[in-house]
Structure formats: C-alpha cells, structure tokens
Design an enzyme around this catalytic site. Structure first.
Site, PDB file in Angstrom:
ATOM      1  N   PHE A 131       0.771  -1.204   0.012  1.00 45.03           N
ATOM      2  CA  PHE A 131       0.111  -0.036  -0.019  1.00 45.03           C
ATOM      3  C   PHE A 131       0.776   1.118   0.129  1.00 45.03           C
ATOM      4  CE2 PHE A 131      -2.039  -3.397   2.490  1.00 45.03           C
ATOM      5  CZ  PHE A 131      -2.820  -3.754   1.575  1.00 45.03           C
ATOM      6  N   ILE A 136       2.361  -8.054  -5.122  1.00 45.22           N
ATOM      7  CA  ILE A 136       2.134  -7.686  -3.720  1.00 45.22           C
ATOM      8  C   ILE A 136       0.644  -8.057  -3.026  1.00 45.22           C
ATOM      9  CG2 ILE A 136       3.906  -5.655  -3.601  1.00 45.22           C
ATOM     10  CD1 ILE A 136       1.288  -3.591  -3.560  1.00 45.22           C
ATOM     11  N   GLY A 137      -0.041  -8.802  -3.985  1.00 41.23           N
ATOM     12  CA  GLY A 137      -1.040  -9.097  -3.617  1.00 41.23           C
ATOM     13  C   GLY A 137      -2.378  -8.677  -4.572  1.00 41.23           C
ATOM     14  N   THR A 138      -1.764  -7.784  -5.662  1.00 41.28           N
ATOM     15  CA  THR A 138      -2.641  -7.194  -6.635  1.00 41.28           C
ATOM     16  C   THR A 138      -3.060  -8.455  -7.658  1.00 41.28           C
ATOM     17  OG1 THR A 138      -0.701  -6.932  -7.958  1.00 41.28           O
ATOM     18  CG2 THR A 138      -1.137  -5.185  -6.411  1.00 41.28           C
ATOM     19  N   GLY A 141       1.388  -0.558 -12.349  1.00 38.49           N
ATOM     20  CA  GLY A 141       2.331  -2.185 -12.363  1.00 38.49           C
ATOM     21  C   GLY A 141       1.820  -2.780 -13.808  1.00 38.49           C
ATOM     22  N   ARG A 153      -9.779  -1.581 -19.906  1.00 38.86           N
ATOM     23  CA  ARG A 153     -10.279  -2.949 -19.856  1.00 38.86           C
ATOM     24  C   ARG A 153      -9.759  -3.288 -18.693  1.00 38.86           C
ATOM     25  NH1 ARG A 153      -8.596  -5.039 -24.689  1.00 38.86           N
ATOM     26  NH2 ARG A 153     -10.462  -5.050 -25.895  1.00 38.86           N
ATOM     27  N   ASN A 187      -8.621  -8.822 -15.515  1.00 39.28           N
ATOM     28  CA  ASN A 187      -9.001 -10.098 -14.816  1.00 39.28           C
ATOM     29  C   ASN A 187     -10.167  -9.739 -13.949  1.00 39.28           C
ATOM     30  OD1 ASN A 187      -9.549 -12.296 -13.049  1.00 39.28           O
ATOM     31  ND2 ASN A 187      -7.350 -13.167 -13.062  1.00 39.28           N
ATOM     32  N   GLU A 212      -5.480   1.913  -6.723  1.00 38.91           N
ATOM     33  CA  GLU A 212      -5.695   3.027  -6.161  1.00 38.91           C
ATOM     34  C   GLU A 212      -7.007   3.557  -6.163  1.00 38.91           C
ATOM     35  OE1 GLU A 212      -1.662   3.141  -6.971  1.00 38.91           O
ATOM     36  OE2 GLU A 212      -1.324   4.529  -5.307  1.00 38.91           O
TER      37      GLU A 212
END
Lengths: 167, 331, 705
Positions: free
Chosen positions: C247, C475-477, C518, C594, C597, C671
C-alpha cells in the site's frame, strides 16, 4: 532458559528445545520452519498466526510454547491430508485473499469457527442467546472479526465461508 | 523479554505458595495479556507459574441453583456458550462475546479476564512515563492521547480505564470472587476486587501477595435473567469499549423493583452506578427517568475535550439499554 | 535490448477471470515471504537482528553502552554509529543510518543487535543503554507552522498553480463554500510487517549482497542500496517472491533494509533476518501525513463553479522531504475559470512520511468531494447535479482532451443501482429503528500512469511452452496472474503455456508496484517482448531462442490527459443513541479501461473501497507532540476495518478498452477504490444526521449531541 517439548504439527511428531520465552508461533516458524502461520502483529491483534491447537482456533503469538508440551497443532498446511480443505478451495473459488499473508490464519480461523457454530456457540450478533445458531452473513462476519485483512478481501472471505458452511 | 523460569503448577495451593513471597513470580493462565506484556517489556517476571492446566475449569450451580460458580480457568468462549450463563445471566454471555476475538476468547480465562491490565497506550509503551508501569514516573495520558481515559474516579496519578467487559457484567450482578492465599480461602465481593488509582495506580486490585482467584460466584436473580450488556465502540467488533453498560432490571408493573447498572470505559475499575440505581428504584422506568438518574451518577464526572463525549454516550446508552430491557420484560 | 512499437492485444484470456496462479500456495501457507526462506534458498543458520530506536525526538546519542546486551546469552554483536560499516552519503538521510550520533526523530534506528535467536536479539535490544543530549523538537502540525513552500510535490508536480483571478471570482460569487477539512496521520499497515533477509557472498572476487525483501519493487531496492554501499547494481540481488501487501509503504527501501544489509556485512557471510515489529512500523516504514485543506468554492446560484481554491497544509520530516500532492486532483477534477492550489509544509522532527495508497488523491478528494456536497446543499441541488454541472470539456490543468472521461456515466450507473432517485433531498429525513439513515456520493479519480524502464524477456521452452520474465512484484494485486494472461494473449497461447518468472533483480528491470502503474507498465513490456519475439522467431520458434524488449514510446499518446474515474455511493447509518456509524451499503462504479482479470480486479477495487471505508470510519495515528512519536502504534489502537465493518460492498466497471494508453486497453486499478470513499461516507453521515463532519475519522463522538 531452555525446555524440551514435543508437539504434533500437521500430523508429524516434533520434539524441540525452546527458550521459555519462545512463543508457539516462533517455535513453529523459527525452530521448526513451519511458516504457514504468519506473524502480522505478534500481539493478538490481527489473527494471522491462527492455528488449530488441540482442535480449537488459537493465536500462537500469545502462547508460550513451553506451556503446550504435547499439544496438537494443525496449520493451514496440514488441514487436508491430500489436496485442499473445502474451506481452502472455497477461498480460491471466491478470491478470498490478495496478498495471502493473513490467509492461512483466516482459513484456520474459519475451520475453527465453523466447528464452534456447529456446537451451537453464540456470538455477539446472536439475537436469541438460547436459540440455535443460524450462521448468516452477519454471524460469519462477527465470528471472523479477529482476522484482519488489510487487502480488504472480506467480501470474498465471506462468500467462501458461506459456501463452505453450507457444503 | 528476559529469560525466566517456567513451572507448571501442581495444585492451587502449591501455586500460591510458590508465588507468595517471590516478587519476581507471576501466574500464567491464558497468557493473552501476560505474553503481550512480556514482549513489550511491561513486565519481566523471573518465574512463571503456569496455572492454566489446574482443574479450575468447571461451571457448576451452587446452593440449589442460587448461582453459578465459574472456575477461574474456564475459557471465555466456553463460559459464553454455557447454557446456564446464556439463559440465567445473559449480561455475562453478552459481555464476553463483545470482547476480543473468537481466538482470544478460546484462550483467555475467567480470572485472567478480570485481572487484565489497562490498554492505555502509554502503559504499553515503555519509552514513555506511566505511573502504573513505573510508579513515580508520571502520567503521560493526563495531557496526552486520552480518548479512552476515565471520567470518574481518576486521580492525578492515573486517568486510565479498566478494559474488561466481563468485569462490568459481574459488577452489575454482584458476583463474589473466591480467592486462595497462603492463609486459605477468602471471598471478595466483586465491588471490592478492583481499586481506583488514588496515588498508587501500579496496583489494580485488592489481591494480596500470591493470592490466586480460583472461582467466581454469580448469584442468579430475576434481574440477572433480565440482564444485558451494551458495548459502544468504533469498530463493530474486536475493539475496546468507548463506554459500555451492563444492566439488569426487575420490574413490578411499570415500576422498578430491582435495577443494576455498571459501566465500562469510564473508570479505573468497573463502575457500579449505585446513585443511578437508587434514583430509579421505586420509580417508573422511562427514558427520561434513566437519563436523570445517569446524570446524578455523573455529577462528579470530570471530562476533557477528548472524553467529553462519554457523558452523553453513557446517558444515551444507559437509557437505551434499560428501556429495551423494560420493553422485553413487559412484552 | 530492443524497443518495440506495440500493437493492441488480441484479447482471449485478458478480460476473463482466472484463478490466481499462486492461490494454492497462499491458502496453505506454502508461499514464502521475506523472512521465511530456508536452506533451499541459501538462507543457512541465520542470525536475528533487532532494531534499537531512539527515545528522543531530536538530539545526539551521548553514550551508548552495549555491555549488558553483549553479555546476554545469544547476543553476538551490537552495532551503533561508532562501529557500523561506513555508507556513502546519497543524500537520503532516512537511509543513512548509524553513520553519526545525530537523532532526527523519535524511533530512529540508533543501534542493531545481532543474536542467535529472535528472543535474545529482542532482549539484547532492550538492554542497550543509550543516553542522549536532548535538543528541543517540534512534532506538531499546525496551521501556524506549516508555512514552508517545497520546490515541488510528489512525485515532481508544481507546488502551486494559479489560473484566472480567484479572489475576484470568490468576491463576486453568488454562493461560496469556505471550510477547512482535515485528514489525520494514517499508517499503511500491510499485514506482513516489513522484513528483510540479507547476506553477503563472494562471487568470483566480487562482493554480492543478496536479499529477500518485502518490497513493492526489487529493482528500486537495488537503486537505493547499491550506491549506499558503493556497489554496482549487479552486486546486489533482491528477490521478493511473495509480499504481504504494501500500500505504498514498501514502495521504497526504508531504514530497516539498510540495517539488514549493514548487519549482514559484519557476519562473514552468515545471513541475517530482520523483521520489523508492528510497533516499529509506526516509526520506520512510512505513513501518510496529516493534511489541512482550506477549500474555497465560488459558484453561481445554480452550482456552476466560478472559482476553486485548495490551499493545503501538511508536514514533512526535517531529515527527508516528502510533500504529499494533496491538491493535485483539484487541478483537474472540475471546470472553473479561476483556480488556485498550493501546498505548504511544516518541517517537523518526525519520522519520514511516504506513499500511502493514492497519495494526494485520497486526502485531497476527501476535502474536495465533501466541499462539493456542501456546494450542492448550499445551492439546493442534488449532489449528482452539482457534479454534472461542472464537468469539464478538457483537462482543466493541461488543456488536453481526456483520453476517456466517463465520470458522469459512472455517477449515473451508480445512482441507478443505488436507487438514488428515491433519496430524500434534505438531511435527517430517515429514521429506521435506532438509526438515522442517509446516502452520499463522491467522485473518484486517479491518473493513469506508465513507468519508464521496463523490459521483459520471452524464451521458448522445449515443451512448446514459453518462459516469460520480468522483475515486477506481486504484492497481492494479482500481477502474477494477470501478467500470465497478458503474456498468453501476446504470444497467442494458453495461460497454462506460460512459465512466468517475476520478483528478482536478475530478471529484466521492472518499475515499482505503485501508482496503479504496475499492470500498465509491466504488461506493456511483456506485450512488446512477445510481439518482438514473434517478429524475430515466428509462430513456431526453436526451443531456447529468446527476445528481450521494451516498448517504444508512443508519441500519439502525449496529446491526452490520462485519468481513470469513478463514483462511490455510500449508505451510512448513525445510531441516534450512541453515535456509532455503520455503512451497510457501499458501491463503486469505475471507468478504468479494460479489466484484465475480473476476479482479481474486483478484489482490488473492493479492497480499495474497504481501505477508504476504514479511513473514513476509523484510521488515525495519534502523534503525541510532547514525545514526537505515534502512540497508537499497534493494531488494537490503530483501527483498520475488521470483517464486521464491511457489509454489502460492491464494485463494477464500465465496459471499455483504452488502447491508446496500453496495448491491453487497461489503465490501472490499485488506487482508485480508496479515492472519494471516505467523502462518500462522510456525505452520507451528513445526509443521515444533518451533522457535517469535516475531519476524519467519522467516529461516534462526532455525532453525539
């Protein structure tokens, strides 16, 4: 000061020397290299270190290892003999996690919580204390509130547990 | 966290004899507060006497159902789930269930819950002065972060609050604490267990050297059966109280025959609101009556900008809680 | 290295839900985080490092006595400024630890203790006896001391902007909203505390520093550390296979990473593990500054803005500047001919603030979007209408056309789903049992960013599969999963045919997992490498051939202002007895390009909403100015949303593809979920109660009469 203890961890008997200061969490992680339980706060405030200790969900960070000689520990790595526990599969299916750090604790907590509910334990949001437990969404949320998820995966966690509870 | 010896207790008497006279010795039960403090450096015992496996883990009726005797080691979750606690003293069950988390309730014991120490941020931070942790060092909370500070019974030496929910319910229900010491057993009325800070906030309770709580006796009454606990907090769960109210009431028609009110989050000990109770007995239980009774109890409240909210919060929450109990009673 | 002009992706897997490729490891706990690596990864018999922190806010270490610590069983060494390995001054005083006796904030690292066990290290740290020469400090942000004008604000924006004549417009305005809005100090608090494993090795006569670090960018750690230690970049290897959230707080190396490397330098090759405690994180790993936003809106009676002024006061650390760009969204959000923004700082003797999810947008949009709600009330019009009325034709800041500004569609779709039409116009209109009920709305925005310096490698494998490599971090994204999908589509194969390697500085360079950049940055590089690979090696390449490439800049893109938008709708219930606030419904509708996922994107957006809700209701780090540190320094006293706080929560997005911005058509989603959310909740509590709260968090005491 050291003490010798034995633990059954995920079905395997382990014996080890621990400092009397060593928490069960550090004994698992640092002495036995069992890193499935996580250290998120080390003070019982996040739930990441949850395992099933002698069958109940338990915070290993607030537990001195020396006080649990002979205990049976089940971590998220040992919930299923083969493959995944249904709760774990439900977490995958509902994307009930992001970074994964709180996840083993969430999973163990969910398994322990479902057992508590099955035994009829009430919760803070149970209206009728003497009636049966209806494990609705509010009940699941309340009972899982000892497991913080900073990624905010709660909706997926809820969906996963709801599914596992009714499976 | 310094090196320490660890001994599993052989019996309650052995435990008491081992700890009494040894200032460096402490009892270890569920550990949920003590292990926390070991890591923070808040306490540094030389010896831990582990009482967690002593067979003080039964909930039983005494005197033909006059009350429940709760073993000191009964885990919070087991106590809250006990059928007689749920049916005969719901305030106790609700207080327990509003505290901490499912995991902690599986670990924490009845006596340990009562003896947990304040969550004042300065008490837990060994780099700041705190009279409770280090007598004479000063009180950082007096002019510091004070949202959880006391509004009743505080002193210049300490303005903190007692964190237990269970203790508030037990205060309301006139529990008795059974204590084992080197001289044998004694019985402590719940109101006498916790102290106000005065000029020595380092001492939380009236327990003597080596004394061990072995059980808590809670009388059953018509009021206890019509009791509840309301906790106000920021998060919906897993948070300490801003204020809390344990209440029990027995009505005679619309008139109050017996009422118990205890508050959490307001003082160094659970606060039994006896002035408010006295103002209500014999009167009709209305929202306005409760509000004015609460104001009598709070006449001596001392607040700051950070704690001023507790007065209306207590007034409202007590009124809410009691009027709801009365509605249930008359339904 | 080759630069490739990228073409839009023919999507097959992209746009579809794919279960996380690392899910099994996460739900079982097999995933190894920064201090969970063992012998198989070269971490053999590690020592444990504990940080000793200053207990004064400013001054000098007068004397440091390590004797008691050194005599504690298990303690191996105590390192302080007198014996620490020397570092080169790179101008970053946050990282330049243990080089002198100066103390710049309370909690600063003043010594390290190395020990055979974590227990011994911790006790050793407690036994290090430090005395200080104390100097007066200033640790309180106030309106009267936040007067310093920085040269720029994060990352390199103008400090102040001005268009037209704001003062004249305000003087002439029919309606003026003029209030001060405040947000508190907030700490990122990822669930995995910051942690580093480090060891030094000799590699053919050259020193190599190896690390497992909990970081949002492995290459960034090298860029910070290599010059400090006088090393070439190739001499530092950083890996981060699993990272337990960041974060923003793991976006840059903080002092503990240097501490681990310094400690390891003294152990003759033996690895060290340094796990920052939750309490230490409050001093050492970054946080969001408190902000004071003075908003002045001038408008005509129908709510059309004629002037916008956003004057920000906030703080930085005296040892290293970080200026949050709080007014930046105000520069582009709504149309108004006269506009002015400014940032002023208090330079305090405090820990170094840093990035926290949506730096700038989060606190700035709280202020601006509550002010817009106040404007709607002042004009007697609907909060949606006030936003419609001030929708700009082009970016007010740059004058460029927006790539795709669909804010109004987000607002309308959300209004429909939230049954906004049935909302009573006035506040304090609905009671349901014990609860005042209200609804509120706020806009959200976040710039679409792509970082330079990314490249990827594609290699054909023996079995017809493809190895794809880039040094980015998940990082978990869900990066590991979505990059697999992007690579699959770019190579026109199945996701299962991709063998993706990430999170290692031995792989092609990747930018930080931050700024919602990212997927855009790394994915574009992967598409470039894949398209180049196909151009070079065709559809049936020989096993073992490879291509490394990065994407060529697209000059056509520079004519646009790239932003994402969204609308957040909240229902708030305020208990009329206790003041407790609950949010039974929270909905975000977004235009983010777009969605690569839907499954992981939904989690990202919901997670942002949860963090915004958490900031709205709970989060506040209380700094005690007498001491200089944050005293609510754990997860019991710094509340983040628990499960019971998160009720009916939903996020959806508009169907779109932004192929001007990236070949995937995506824009970034990390974000925006946190932006505007606290404002929507605050606006809903006003609608419920008639009580306007202009500072966060919205705790129960604010609503008690």
């Amino acid at each position: 000061m050291d003490a010798h203890i034995s633990l059954t961890v995920d079905g395997t008997e382990r014996s080890l020397d621990v400092d009397t200061r060593t928490t069960l969490l550090d004994a698992l992680r640092e002495r036995l290299a069992v890193t499935s339980p996580k250290k998120g706060c080390d003070h019982g405030q996040c739930g990441s270190c949850t395992v099933l200790l002698d069958g109940r969900r338990h915070l290993t960070c607030l537990t001195l290892a020396v006080a649990h000689d002979g205990a049976e520990v089940v971590t998220a790595a040992g919930l299923a003999d083969d493959g995944l526990h249904p709760v774990q599969q439900a977490f995958l299916d509902h994307d009930g996690y992001q970074c994964g750090y709180c996840t083993p604790g969430q999973v163990c907590s969910a398994v322990g919580m479902l057992d508590e509910a099955k035994q009829g334990h009430p919760s803070h949001v149970t209206d009728d204390l003497v009636g049966d437990v209806d494990l609705d969404d509010d009940e699941i949320r309340e009972r899982m509130s000892g497991n913080l998820c900073r990624c905010g995966a709660y909706p997926g966690i809820l969906a996963a547990i709801r599914e596992a509870a009714t499976a | 966290m310094r090196a320490m010896r660890y001994l599993p207790a052989e019996s309650p008497v052995w435990a008491v004899e081992t700890v009494a006279g040894s200032p460096g010795a402490q009892f270890l039960a569920g550990g949920t507060n003590l292990v926390d403090h070991l890591k923070l450096g808040v306490t540094a015992p030389e010896l831990l006497v582990d009482i967690s496996r002593l067979p003080l883990d039964q909930v039983e009726q005494y005197d033909d159902g006059a009350g429940l005797r709760i073993g000191a080691n009964v885990r919070n979750s087991d106590l809250a789930a006990h059928p007689l606690v749920r049916s005969r003293m719901p305030a106790v069950a609700r207080a327990l269930l509003s505290g901490a988390s499912g995991q902690i309730r599986n670990q924490a014991t009845t006596a340990g819950n009562l003896l947990q120490r304040t969550r004042c941020v300065y008490f837990q931070d060994v780099t700041t002065p705190c009279n409770k942790r280090e007598p004479g060092s000063g009180c950082s909370a007096l002019e510091g972060y004070g949202r959880y500070n006391a509004v009743l019974g505080a002193s210049a030496a300490c303005v903190t609050t007692h964190p237990s929910d269970l203790a508030v319910a037990l205060a309301a229900l006139d529990a008795t604490v059974v204590v084992l010491g080197t001289e044998g057993e004694r019985r402590v009325p719940f109101a006498d267990l916790h102290r106000l800070p005065g000029d020595d906030p380092s001492v939380d309770t009236t327990l003597g050297d080596g004394e061990l709580i072995t059980s808590v006796e809670v009388p059953v009454s018509r009021a206890s059966e019509r009791s509840t606990y309301r906790k106000v907090r920021d998060r919906a769960s897993f948070a300490f109280a801003l204020v809390s109210v344990a209440a029990a009431v027995e009505l005679d028609g619309p008139v109050v025959r017996d009422v118990r009110i205890a508050w959490g989050g307001v003082a160094h000990r659970p606060w039994r609101a006896r002035l408010a109770e006295a103002a209500l007995v014999g009167r009709e239980l209305t929202e306005d009556a409760v509000r004015s009774a609460v104001d009598e109890e709070l006449a001596d409240a001392e607040t700051t900008a950070q704690t001023a909210y507790k007065v209306p919060m207590l007034r409202n929450t007590t009124a809410l809680t009691l009027t709801r109990l009365a509605e249930e009673e008359t339904r | 290295m080759t630069e490739q002009v990228v073409r839009p992706l023919a999507v097959r897997s992209v746009g579809r839900s794919l279960e996380r490729v690392d899910g099994h490891e996460k739900v079982t706990g097999a995933a190894a985080y920064a201090v969970e690596h063992g012998e198989a990864d070269g971490v053999i018999d590690p020592l444990h490092v504990w940080l000793v922190q200053s207990t004064v806010a400013r001054g000098r270490v007068a004397r440091l006595r390590p004797e008691a610590a050194l005599s504690h069983p298990g303690v191996v060494a105590v390192i302080d400024h007198s014996n620490a390995p020397r570092l080169r001054d790179t101008g970053n005083r946050e990282l330049l630890i243990l080089q002198d006796d100066a103390v710049g904030f309370r909690g600063q690292v003043v010594a390290l203790v190395l020990a055979e066990s974590a227990e011994s290290a911790r006790e050793g740290a407690a036994l290090v006896d430090v005395s200080y020469e104390v100097e007066p400090h200033e640790a309180e942000l106030r309106e009267d001391n936040a007067t310093y004008k920085p040269d720029s604000v994060n990352p390199d924006m103008d400090t102040d902007t001005e268009d037209g004549d704001v003062d004249a417009a305000l003087a002439a305005a029919e309606v003026v909203v003029d209030h001060v809005y405040r947000t508190p100090y907030e700490h990122n608090n990822p669930l995995e505390p910051h942690a580093t494993t480090a060891w030094w090795e000799d590699d053919a006569g050259r020193e190599v520093l190896s690390m497992f670090d909990s970081t949002q960018g492995v290459h960034g750690v090298v860029e910070s550390l290599a010059p400090l230690f006088g090393l070439e970049a190739e001499q530092v290897r950083v890996r981060a296979p699993y990272v337990g959230g960041g974060f923003g707080s793991k976006g840059e190396a903080h002092a503990h990473v240097v501490a681990a490397a310094l400690a390891a330098r003294t152990t003759k090759g033996r690895p060290v593990k340094l796990a920052v405690t939750r309490q230490q994180m409050f001093a050492l790993t970054g946080y969001r500054t408190a902000t004071i936003s003075h908003l002045r809106l001038g408008a005509t009676a129908d709510g059309t803005l004629t002037a916008i002024e956003h004057a920000v006061q906030e703080q930085t650390s005296a040892i290293r500047e970080y200026a949050e760009q709080t007014a930046s969204p105000t520069r582009m959000m709504y149309a108004a001919p006269n506009r002015r923004t400014s940032h002023r700082l208090a330079r305090l003797d405090v820990a170094v603030p840093s990035w926290m999810r949506a730096p700038g947008e989060m606190p700035g949009m709280f202020a601006h979007e509550v002010a817009m709600d106040e404007l709607a009330v002042a004009c007697g019009i609907d909060p949606l209408e006030v936003r419609e009325r001030n929708e700009p034709d082009v970016d007010p800041e740059t004058g460029r056309p927006f790539n795709n500004r669909r804010l109004l569609e987000c607002l309308h779709r959300g209004a429909e789903r939230f049954d906004w039409a049935s909302r009573p116009p006035g506040p304090r209109a609905t009671v349901d049992g014990d609860w005042w009920v209200g609804t509120g709305v706020a806009s959200a925005t976040y710039p679409a960013m792509k970082m330079p310096g990314n490249s990827a490698r594609v290699r054909s494998l023996d079995d017809g599969r493809y190895a794809v490599a880039i040094g980015s971090v998940d990082i978990g994204t869900g990066a590991r999963t979505v990059l697999t999908q992007i690579a699959a589509d770019a190579l026109d194969v199945e996701p299962g045919d991709i063998d993706l390697a990430i999170a290692d500085t031995r792989l092609p360079p990747a930018s930080v997992a931050g700024g919602s950049s990212g997927t855009s940055s790394w994915g574009t590089a992967i598409v470039a490498a894949a398209q180049r690979f196909r151009a070079d090696h065709g559809p049936s390449p020989d096993p073992g051939v490879e291509t490394t490439a990065s994407a060529a800049d697209d000059p056509a893109a520079e004519q646009y202002a790239f932003h994402s938008f969204g609308a957040v709708f909240a229902e708030a219930r305020v208990n009329r007895w206790t003041g407790e606030v609950r949010v039974p419904r929270l909905l975000g509708v977004y235009s983010v390009g777009r969605v690569v996922n839907p499954m992981t994107a939904r989690s990202q957006l919901l997670g942002g909403l949860v963090m915004g809700l958490s900031a709205g209701l709970f989060e506040e780090s209380h700094r005690d100015p007498r001491f200089g540190h944050v005293v609510t320094q754990d997860l019991a006293t710094y509340h983040v949303a628990a499960h019971a706080d998160v009720l009916d929560l939903d996020a959806e997005w508009l169907e779109e593809a932004d192929e001007v911005f990236t070949p995937m058509g995506s824009r970034g989603i990390g974000e925006i979920g946190i932006v505007g959310t606290a404002a929507a909740v605050a606006n809903a509590t006003f609608h419920a109660t008639g009580v306007r709260v202009r500072s966060l968090p919205l705790t129960a005491d604010r609503f008690l009469a």
